[in-house]
Design a protein around this motif. Structure first.
Motif, PDB file in Angstrom:
ATOM      1  N   GLU A 150      17.527 -22.776  31.731  1.00 12.52           N
ATOM      2  CA  GLU A 150      18.670 -21.917  32.042  1.00 12.52           C
ATOM      3  C   GLU A 150      19.936 -22.716  32.352  1.00 12.52           C
ATOM      4  O   GLU A 150      21.034 -22.306  31.994  1.00 12.52           O
ATOM      5  CB  GLU A 150      18.327 -20.984  33.218  1.00 12.52           C
ATOM      6  N   LYS A 151      19.799 -23.867  33.017  1.00 12.78           N
ATOM      7  CA  LYS A 151      20.969 -24.708  33.302  1.00 12.78           C
ATOM      8  C   LYS A 151      21.589 -25.193  31.996  1.00 12.78           C
ATOM      9  O   LYS A 151      22.803 -25.158  31.813  1.00 12.78           O
ATOM     10  CB  LYS A 151      20.583 -25.893  34.181  1.00 12.78           C
ATOM     11  N   GLY A 152      20.749 -25.635  31.074  1.00 12.96           N
ATOM     12  CA  GLY A 152      21.235 -26.082  29.775  1.00 12.96           C
ATOM     13  C   GLY A 152      21.899 -24.954  28.998  1.00 12.96           C
ATOM     14  O   GLY A 152      22.947 -25.140  28.378  1.00 12.96           O
ATOM     15  N   LYS A 153      21.301 -23.761  29.048  1.00  9.51           N
ATOM     16  CA  LYS A 153      21.891 -22.606  28.350  1.00  9.51           C
ATOM     17  C   LYS A 153      23.243 -22.256  28.957  1.00  9.51           C
ATOM     18  O   LYS A 153      24.186 -21.921  28.234  1.00  9.51           O
ATOM     19  CB  LYS A 153      20.946 -21.409  28.407  1.00  9.51           C
ATOM     20  N   HIS A 154      23.350 -22.349  30.285  1.00 13.02           N
ATOM     21  CA  HIS A 154      24.630 -22.077  30.939  1.00 13.02           C
ATOM     22  C   HIS A 154      25.690 -23.069  30.456  1.00 13.02           C
ATOM     23  O   HIS A 154      26.827 -22.684  30.148  1.00 13.02           O
ATOM     24  CB  HIS A 154      24.478 -22.147  32.461  1.00 13.02           C
TER      25      HIS A 154
ATOM     26  N   VAL B 167      25.729 -24.840  27.597  1.00 11.29           N
ATOM     27  CA  VAL B 167      26.037 -24.567  26.189  1.00 11.29           C
ATOM     28  C   VAL B 167      26.928 -23.332  26.074  1.00 11.29           C
ATOM     29  O   VAL B 167      27.917 -23.321  25.332  1.00 11.29           O
ATOM     30  CB  VAL B 167      24.744 -24.391  25.362  1.00 11.29           C
ATOM     31  N   ASN B 168      26.593 -22.270  26.816  1.00 10.30           N
ATOM     32  CA  ASN B 168      27.381 -21.034  26.758  1.00 10.30           C
ATOM     33  C   ASN B 168      28.814 -21.265  27.219  1.00 10.30           C
ATOM     34  O   ASN B 168      29.755 -20.722  26.640  1.00 10.30           O
ATOM     35  CB  ASN B 168      26.735 -19.939  27.607  1.00 10.30           C
ATOM     36  N   THR B 169      28.988 -22.084  28.273  1.00 13.82           N
ATOM     37  CA  THR B 169      30.326 -22.372  28.793  1.00 13.82           C
ATOM     38  C   THR B 169      31.155 -23.119  27.761  1.00 13.82           C
ATOM     39  O   THR B 169      32.301 -22.745  27.481  1.00 13.82           O
ATOM     40  CB  THR B 169      30.229 -23.194  30.099  1.00 13.82           C
ATOM     41  N   VAL B 170      30.586 -24.163  27.174  1.00 14.66           N
ATOM     42  CA  VAL B 170      31.307 -24.946  26.169  1.00 14.66           C
ATOM     43  C   VAL B 170      31.598 -24.081  24.937  1.00 14.66           C
ATOM     44  O   VAL B 170      32.708 -24.112  24.394  1.00 14.66           O
ATOM     45  CB  VAL B 170      30.518 -26.216  25.779  1.00 14.66           C
ATOM     46  N   LEU B 171      30.625 -23.297  24.518  1.00 12.93           N
ATOM     47  CA  LEU B 171      30.814 -22.434  23.351  1.00 12.93           C
ATOM     48  C   LEU B 171      31.947 -21.438  23.585  1.00 12.93           C
ATOM     49  O   LEU B 171      32.805 -21.232  22.712  1.00 12.93           O
ATOM     50  CB  LEU B 171      29.515 -21.696  23.025  1.00 12.93           C
TER      51      LEU B 171
ATOM     52  N   ASN C  80      37.405 -19.699  22.432  1.00 12.98           N
ATOM     53  CA  ASN C  80      38.747 -19.303  22.883  1.00 12.98           C
ATOM     54  C   ASN C  80      39.817 -20.239  22.341  1.00 12.98           C
ATOM     55  O   ASN C  80      40.892 -19.798  21.938  1.00 12.98           O
ATOM     56  CB  ASN C  80      38.809 -19.239  24.406  1.00 12.98           C
ATOM     57  N   ARG C  81      39.521 -21.553  22.319  1.00 11.57           N
ATOM     58  CA  ARG C  81      40.494 -22.520  21.784  1.00 11.57           C
ATOM     59  C   ARG C  81      40.762 -22.252  20.312  1.00 11.57           C
ATOM     60  O   ARG C  81      41.908 -22.179  19.875  1.00 11.57           O
ATOM     61  CB  ARG C  81      39.975 -23.949  21.974  1.00 11.57           C
ATOM     62  N   CYS C  82      39.714 -22.062  19.549  1.00  5.21           N
ATOM     63  CA  CYS C  82      39.874 -21.814  18.108  1.00  5.21           C
ATOM     64  C   CYS C  82      40.511 -20.456  17.849  1.00  5.21           C
ATOM     65  O   CYS C  82      41.323 -20.316  16.935  1.00  5.21           O
ATOM     66  CB  CYS C  82      38.530 -21.912  17.402  1.00  5.21           C
TER      67      CYS C  82
END
Length: 125
Positions: free
Chosen positions: A57-61, A63-67, A72-74
């Motif tokens: 779950e920490k890893g998914k959090h 990845v989700n944050t960076v994604l 939003n940037r793109c």
């Protein structure tokens, strides 16, 4: 195959996997299942999905944050394409960000900052 076509039986998952591997297609494509926004998943995307399913779950959090940030940037780059050129040409995200305030508008504050920096460069005796 004829029983499947005549809806008398359906192939088991192993048979579907074998057919898809032979034809180099996805099971969704074979079964005629298409999502609204996604008709085809590339092998690289499937690899990312498999890795995502494996992480905790920490890893998914993370990845989700960076994604979300990258989306939003793109998305904002696409919105401003008409005025700034192509979004893929925008490399501003590669510029280093300094830890100091570089947007001082008050001239007195700017001079004080310059003096403070000069002291750091040449310590007083």
């Amino acid at each position: 195959m004829s029983d499947w076509e005549n809806q008398k039986s359906k192939p088991d998952p192993d048979t579907i996997e074998l057919i898809c591997g032979t034809l180099d297609i996805t099971p969704n494509y074979l079964l005629g299942i298409q999502h609204k926004e996604q008709a085809f998943i590339t092998e690289a995307e499937q690899d990312y999905l498999n890795k995502y399913r494996f992480i905790d779950e920490k890893g998914k959090h993370t990845v989700n944050t960076v994604l979300e940030m990258e989306y939003n940037r793109c998305n904002s780059a696409n919105l401003s394409r008409a005025t700034k050129g192509r979004p893929e040409d925008d490399k501003s995200y590669l510029l280093p960000k300094a830890a100091h305030n570089d947007s001082i508008t008050d001239l007195e504050e700017l001079e004080k900052t310059k003096r403070d920096l000069a002291k750091l460069m040449k310590p007083e005796k």
